[in-house]
Design a protein around this motif. Structure first.
Motif, short mmCIF file in Angstrom:
data_model
loop_
_atom_site.label_atom_id
_atom_site.label_comp_id
_atom_site.label_asym_id
_atom_site.label_seq_id
_atom_site.Cartn_x
_atom_site.Cartn_y
_atom_site.Cartn_z
N ASN A 68 74.38 -11.31 -61.47
CA ASN A 68 75.27 -10.14 -61.34
C ASN A 68 76.33 -10.12 -62.43
O ASN A 68 76.65 -9.06 -62.98
CB ASN A 68 75.91 -10.10 -59.96
CG ASN A 68 74.92 -9.74 -58.88
OD1 ASN A 68 73.86 -9.19 -59.15
ND2 ASN A 68 75.25 -10.07 -57.65
N SER A 110 74.48 -5.35 -69.45
CA SER A 110 73.40 -4.56 -68.85
C SER A 110 72.42 -4.03 -69.89
O SER A 110 71.29 -3.68 -69.56
CB SER A 110 73.99 -3.40 -68.04
OG SER A 110 74.74 -2.55 -68.89
N LYS A 134 74.65 -9.10 -65.73
CA LYS A 134 74.32 -7.67 -65.75
C LYS A 134 75.58 -6.81 -65.87
O LYS A 134 75.54 -5.74 -66.47
CB LYS A 134 73.53 -7.29 -64.50
CG LYS A 134 72.12 -7.82 -64.53
CD LYS A 134 71.35 -7.42 -63.29
CE LYS A 134 69.93 -7.94 -63.34
NZ LYS A 134 69.18 -7.59 -62.13
N ARG A 135 76.67 -7.26 -65.30
CA ARG A 135 77.92 -6.48 -65.38
C ARG A 135 78.37 -6.32 -66.83
O ARG A 135 78.80 -5.25 -67.24
CB ARG A 135 79.01 -7.15 -64.56
CG ARG A 135 80.35 -6.47 -64.68
CD ARG A 135 81.43 -7.19 -63.91
NE ARG A 135 82.73 -6.68 -64.25
CZ ARG A 135 83.42 -5.82 -63.53
NH1 ARG A 135 82.92 -5.38 -62.39
NH2 ARG A 135 84.60 -5.42 -63.92
N GLU A 163 68.35 -7.85 -72.38
CA GLU A 163 67.33 -8.45 -71.50
C GLU A 163 67.70 -9.90 -71.17
O GLU A 163 68.15 -10.65 -72.03
CB GLU A 163 65.98 -8.40 -72.21
CG GLU A 163 64.83 -8.89 -71.36
CD GLU A 163 63.49 -8.77 -72.06
OE1 GLU A 163 62.50 -9.15 -71.43
OE2 GLU A 163 63.43 -8.29 -73.20
#
Length: 102
Positions: A33, A40, A36-37, A43
């Motif tokens: 998380n 994003s 991704k924050r 990859e």
């Protein structure tokens, strides 16, 4: 500074450590998380014990093997440990102003 690099981050983490009920209390979901924050647009590839077994690798040589293999398709390959959190974008790493970094 190199612009428009095709970038990938990767980590190696056994599947039993990827869930929230592992013995080492590793917060893999928190790692994912946080990545991704702040990233994003990049990859993230997660290798596990299955990937190591398929390649005949142990954990100690896997980072170099997967890093080299990924470098054939990406301009910038970054290994991160799954027991870390991201608290900001990794600007210095993403600048790519180096040939090899450790």
């Amino acid at each position: 500074m190199k612009n428009n690099l095709r970038t990938v981050f990767f980590t190696i983490c056994d599947t039993d450590l990827q869930n929230n009920t592992n013995k080492r209390n590793l917060d893999f979901v928190g790692f994912i998380n946080s990545f991704k924050r702040f990233h994003s647009d990049i990859e993230l590839i997660v290798f596990d014990q299955t990937h190591l077994k398929l390649q005949g690798l142990n954990y100690y040589c896997a980072k170099a093997f997967f890093g080299k293999a990924l470098s054939e398709n990406y301009d910038l390959v970054v290994n991160v440990d799954a027991d870390h959190y991201f608290f900001d974008r990794a600007h210095e790493i993403l600048a790519g102003d180096y040939d090899i970094a450790c």
